[in-house]
Enzyme design. Sequence first.
Site, PDB file in Angstrom:
ATOM      1  N   CYS A   1      -1.043  13.563 -15.539  1.00  0.00           N
ATOM      2  CA  CYS A   1      -1.748  14.763 -15.999  1.00  0.00           C
ATOM      3  C   CYS A   1      -3.254  14.550 -15.826  1.00  0.00           C
ATOM      4  CB  CYS A   1      -1.418  15.010 -17.470  1.00  0.00           C
ATOM      5  SG  CYS A   1      -2.365  16.382 -18.159  1.00  0.00           S
TER       6      CYS A   1
ATOM      7  N   ASN B   1       2.952  -6.854  13.354  1.00  0.00           N
ATOM      8  CA  ASN B   1       2.607  -5.464  13.659  1.00  0.00           C
ATOM      9  C   ASN B   1       3.087  -5.155  15.072  1.00  0.00           C
ATOM     10  OD1 ASN B   1       1.031  -2.953  14.194  1.00  0.00           O
ATOM     11  ND2 ASN B   1      -0.059  -3.523  12.324  1.00  0.00           N
TER      12      ASN B   1
ATOM     13  N   GLN C   1       0.847  -1.197   0.000  1.00  0.00           N
ATOM     14  CA  GLN C   1       0.000   0.000   0.000  1.00  0.00           C
ATOM     15  C   GLN C   1       0.880   1.243   0.000  1.00  0.00           C
ATOM     16  OE1 GLN C   1      -3.486  -0.584   2.994  1.00  0.00           O
ATOM     17  NE2 GLN C   1      -1.910  -2.027   3.611  1.00  0.00           N
ATOM     18  N   ASN C   2       2.167   1.047   0.203  1.00  0.00           N
ATOM     19  CA  ASN C   2       3.078   2.191   0.336  1.00  0.00           C
ATOM     20  C   ASN C   2       3.422   2.777  -1.027  1.00  0.00           C
ATOM     21  OD1 ASN C   2       2.961   1.482   2.972  1.00  0.00           O
ATOM     22  ND2 ASN C   2       5.005   0.567   3.059  1.00  0.00           N
ATOM     23  N   VAL C   3       3.583   4.084  -1.042  1.00  0.00           N
ATOM     24  CA  VAL C   3       3.891   4.775  -2.297  1.00  0.00           C
ATOM     25  C   VAL C   3       5.352   5.243  -2.304  1.00  0.00           C
ATOM     26  CG1 VAL C   3       1.485   5.528  -2.572  1.00  0.00           C
ATOM     27  CG2 VAL C   3       3.106   7.046  -1.416  1.00  0.00           C
ATOM     28  N   ASP C   4       6.117   4.873  -1.269  1.00  0.00           N
ATOM     29  CA  ASP C   4       7.461   5.450  -1.089  1.00  0.00           C
ATOM     30  C   ASP C   4       8.546   4.854  -1.972  1.00  0.00           C
ATOM     31  OD1 ASP C   4       8.041   2.986   0.238  1.00  0.00           O
ATOM     32  OD2 ASP C   4       7.532   3.834   2.196  1.00  0.00           O
TER      33      ASP C   4
ATOM     34  N   HIS D   1      -1.588   1.396  -4.187  1.00  0.00           N
ATOM     35  CA  HIS D   1      -1.986   2.799  -3.982  1.00  0.00           C
ATOM     36  C   HIS D   1      -1.116   3.767  -4.777  1.00  0.00           C
ATOM     37  CE1 HIS D   1      -4.185   1.709   0.030  1.00  0.00           C
ATOM     38  NE2 HIS D   1      -4.880   1.388  -1.038  1.00  0.00           N
TER      39      HIS D   1
ATOM     40  N   GLU E   1       1.267  -3.764  17.200  1.00  0.00           N
ATOM     41  CA  GLU E   1       0.123  -4.006  18.096  1.00  0.00           C
ATOM     42  C   GLU E   1      -0.948  -4.793  17.355  1.00  0.00           C
ATOM     43  OE1 GLU E   1      -0.624   0.134  18.879  1.00  0.00           O
ATOM     44  OE2 GLU E   1      -2.020   0.285  17.201  1.00  0.00           O
TER      45      GLU E   1
HETATM   46  C1  BJW Z   1       4.431  -0.994  12.737  1.00  0.00           C
HETATM   47  C2  BJW Z   1       5.587  -0.290  12.974  1.00  0.00           C
HETATM   48  C3  BJW Z   1       6.757  -1.034  12.979  1.00  0.00           C
HETATM   49  C4  BJW Z   1       4.039   1.131  13.026  1.00  0.00           C
HETATM   50  N1  BJW Z   1       6.706  -2.335  12.766  1.00  0.00           N
HETATM   51  N2  BJW Z   1       4.393  -2.294  12.535  1.00  0.00           N
HETATM   52  C5  BJW Z   1     -15.922  -0.468   2.415  1.00  0.00           C
HETATM   53  C6  BJW Z   1     -16.386  -0.006   3.629  1.00  0.00           C
HETATM   54  C7  BJW Z   1     -16.134   1.304   4.040  1.00  0.00           C
HETATM   55  C8  BJW Z   1     -15.420   2.170   3.236  1.00  0.00           C
HETATM   56  C9  BJW Z   1     -14.951   1.707   2.051  1.00  0.00           C
HETATM   57  C10 BJW Z   1     -15.199   0.408   1.640  1.00  0.00           C
HETATM   58  N3  BJW Z   1     -14.598   0.229   0.422  1.00  0.00           N
HETATM   59  C11 BJW Z   1     -13.996   1.370   0.087  1.00  0.00           C
HETATM   60  C12 BJW Z   1     -14.189   2.285   1.049  1.00  0.00           C
HETATM   61  C13 BJW Z   1     -13.676   3.667   1.071  1.00  0.00           C
HETATM   62  C14 BJW Z   1     -12.220   3.764   1.394  1.00  0.00           C
HETATM   63  C15 BJW Z   1     -11.886   3.106   2.740  1.00  0.00           C
HETATM   64  O1  BJW Z   1     -11.381   2.009   2.836  1.00  0.00           O
HETATM   65  N4  BJW Z   1     -12.145   3.802   3.826  1.00  0.00           N
HETATM   66  C16 BJW Z   1     -11.802   3.290   5.162  1.00  0.00           C
HETATM   67  C17 BJW Z   1     -11.176   4.410   5.976  1.00  0.00           C
HETATM   68  C18 BJW Z   1     -13.012   2.662   5.781  1.00  0.00           C
HETATM   69  N5  BJW Z   1     -11.414   3.151   0.335  1.00  0.00           N
HETATM   70  C19 BJW Z   1     -11.175   3.785  -0.784  1.00  0.00           C
HETATM   71  O2  BJW Z   1     -11.648   4.883  -1.008  1.00  0.00           O
HETATM   72  C20 BJW Z   1     -10.317   3.079  -1.825  1.00  0.00           C
HETATM   73  N6  BJW Z   1     -11.003   3.089  -3.075  1.00  0.00           N
HETATM   74  C21 BJW Z   1     -12.013   2.273  -3.346  1.00  0.00           C
HETATM   75  O3  BJW Z   1     -12.315   1.353  -2.619  1.00  0.00           O
HETATM   76  O4  BJW Z   1     -12.677   2.565  -4.528  1.00  0.00           O
HETATM   77  C22 BJW Z   1     -13.995   2.023  -4.699  1.00  0.00           C
HETATM   78  C23 BJW Z   1     -14.938   2.673  -3.699  1.00  0.00           C
HETATM   79  C24 BJW Z   1     -14.859   4.029  -3.436  1.00  0.00           C
HETATM   80  C25 BJW Z   1     -15.727   4.632  -2.505  1.00  0.00           C
HETATM   81  C26 BJW Z   1     -16.642   3.856  -1.804  1.00  0.00           C
HETATM   82  C27 BJW Z   1     -16.704   2.484  -2.042  1.00  0.00           C
HETATM   83  C28 BJW Z   1     -15.835   1.891  -3.011  1.00  0.00           C
HETATM   84  C29 BJW Z   1      -9.024   3.848  -2.028  1.00  0.00           C
HETATM   85  C30 BJW Z   1      -8.162   3.844  -0.826  1.00  0.00           C
HETATM   86  C31 BJW Z   1      -6.945   4.730  -1.069  1.00  0.00           C
HETATM   87  C32 BJW Z   1      -6.086   4.902   0.170  1.00  0.00           C
HETATM   88  N7  BJW Z   1      -5.125   5.922  -0.069  1.00  0.00           N
HETATM   89  C33 BJW Z   1      -4.115   6.221   0.958  1.00  0.00           C
HETATM   90  C34 BJW Z   1      -3.258   7.400   0.457  1.00  0.00           C
HETATM   91  C35 BJW Z   1      -2.307   6.934  -0.641  1.00  0.00           C
HETATM   92  C36 BJW Z   1      -1.506   8.054  -1.204  1.00  0.00           C
HETATM   93  C37 BJW Z   1      -0.485   8.621  -0.265  1.00  0.00           C
HETATM   94  O5  BJW Z   1       0.235   7.889   0.440  1.00  0.00           O
HETATM   95  O6  BJW Z   1      -0.394   9.823  -0.268  1.00  0.00           O
HETATM   96  O7  BJW Z   1      -3.302   5.063   1.184  1.00  0.00           O
HETATM   97  S1  BJW Z   1      -4.824   6.530   2.552  1.00  0.00           S
HETATM   98  C38 BJW Z   1      -3.550   5.732   3.476  1.00  0.00           C
HETATM   99  O8  BJW Z   1      -4.085   4.558   4.148  1.00  0.00           O
HETATM  100  C39 BJW Z   1      -2.559   5.203   2.424  1.00  0.00           C
HETATM  101  C40 BJW Z   1      -2.201   3.880   2.995  1.00  0.00           C
HETATM  102  O9  BJW Z   1      -1.658   3.054   1.969  1.00  0.00           O
HETATM  103  C41 BJW Z   1      -3.499   3.390   3.553  1.00  0.00           C
HETATM  104  C42 BJW Z   1      -3.360   2.296   4.564  1.00  0.00           C
HETATM  105  O10 BJW Z   1      -2.678   2.721   5.711  1.00  0.00           O
HETATM  106  P1  BJW Z   1      -1.661   1.745   6.415  1.00  0.00           P
HETATM  107  O11 BJW Z   1      -0.560   1.413   5.508  1.00  0.00           O
HETATM  108  O12 BJW Z   1      -2.394   0.610   7.008  1.00  0.00           O
HETATM  109  O13 BJW Z   1      -1.043   2.717   7.544  1.00  0.00           O
HETATM  110  P2  BJW Z   1      -1.581   3.088   9.012  1.00  0.00           P
HETATM  111  O14 BJW Z   1      -0.885   4.326   9.432  1.00  0.00           O
HETATM  112  O15 BJW Z   1      -3.048   3.068   9.066  1.00  0.00           O
HETATM  113  O16 BJW Z   1      -1.087   1.861   9.918  1.00  0.00           O
HETATM  114  C43 BJW Z   1       0.284   1.630  10.197  1.00  0.00           C
HETATM  115  C44 BJW Z   1       0.373   0.330  10.977  1.00  0.00           C
HETATM  116  O17 BJW Z   1       1.749   0.029  11.159  1.00  0.00           O
HETATM  117  C45 BJW Z   1      -0.243   0.420  12.390  1.00  0.00           C
HETATM  118  O18 BJW Z   1      -1.071  -0.726  12.589  1.00  0.00           O
HETATM  119  C46 BJW Z   1       0.967   0.378  13.336  1.00  0.00           C
HETATM  120  O19 BJW Z   1       0.711  -0.324  14.544  1.00  0.00           O
HETATM  121  C47 BJW Z   1       1.972  -0.369  12.510  1.00  0.00           C
HETATM  122  N8  BJW Z   1       3.357  -0.032  12.782  1.00  0.00           N
HETATM  123  N9  BJW Z   1       5.241   1.076  13.174  1.00  0.00           N
HETATM  124  C48 BJW Z   1       5.478  -2.926  12.576  1.00  0.00           C
HETATM  125  N10 BJW Z   1       7.946  -0.422  13.228  1.00  0.00           N
HETATM  126 ZN    ZN Z   2      -1.280  16.366 -20.275  1.00  0.00          ZN
END
Ligand code: BJW
Ligand code: ZN
Length: 243
Positions: free
Chosen positions: A127, A213, A101-104, A119, A215
Amino acid sequence: MQNGMDRLREALRKAACVSVLTGAGISAESGVPTFRGADGLWENYNVMELATPEAFENDPELVWRFYNWRRSLISRLTFNAAHKALAELETRIPRFTLITQNVDGLHAKAGSRNILEIHGNLWKVRCVECSMIVLDHSPDMGHLPRCSRCGGFLRPHVVWFGESLDPDILQKSLDASRSCEVMITIGTSAIVQPAASLAMEARRSGALTAEINLERTGHSEFMDLVLLGKAGETVPGLLEGWS
Ligand code: BJW
Ligand code: ZN
């Protein structure tokens, strides 16, 4: 009696097909802020509110400032022991898919090859008019960058909330989740869909599922194994004793 780490190591050694899903936690020890942790703020904005098409429509300069800040920060960082261990694991398993899921871009930097960036990628821009995608590693893209082909506004080639994932990448991720024998999720809060459902798909198809994780998450109770600890320490442990 075997502990979780021993069971996971043994399963990995026997497996021909393994999939891994990573989230922001795997890059935390490299210095990349996570989204939902205490560091999920930028200049007092909740980063979740900036990662939306509405934020870009309302204030593209603000959103670009946020992305330029992240580009600049991440350009100075590098992969850690967890990224490296996954790249090594890939060389030992016949069919290995890394879904991130990371973009880095840190997995590629660490040497992983079969990566599905569900992601998008921070180093690509798109564009909004002609959809041309360009790879650009500048730490700072300027305050409102324009397309060299048509002059339209450029945006980060990442997936914001409410936007669809690339259907081809999503299908490949689903296939990799449904066909693997072992699926490991690492450093993700397992909140954001559809990524969060991939481990459930794997489990439904009979895979052994494991979570690494700091936690427990909302998914822990559905996983076969939960290994609590830092990714940078736990993931390299998967390779221990593997000649
Ligand atoms: C460690 C650690 C260490 C720390 N060692 N561990 C169904 C139900 C409800 C809502 C929806 C649904 N289906 C879709 C949705 C809407 C939405 C969604 O899911 N919302 C939720 C909030 C409920 N999803 C979308 O909109 C997606 N599109 C989609 O489904 O299209 C169709 C659709 C649209 C609308 C409605 C229905 C269907 C698109 C999702 C795009 C997410 N984009 C982002 C930004 C990306 C660009 C950028 O980076 O700038 O992606 S948001 C952000 O969250 C980013 C991440 O990839 C993503 C996930 O986060 P992640 O990686 O889990 O990070 P954290 O911070 O949450 O967690 C870190 C974890 O690490 C923690 O647990 C720590 O404990 C742990 N940790 N240090 C081990 N050292
Ligand atoms: Zn263009």
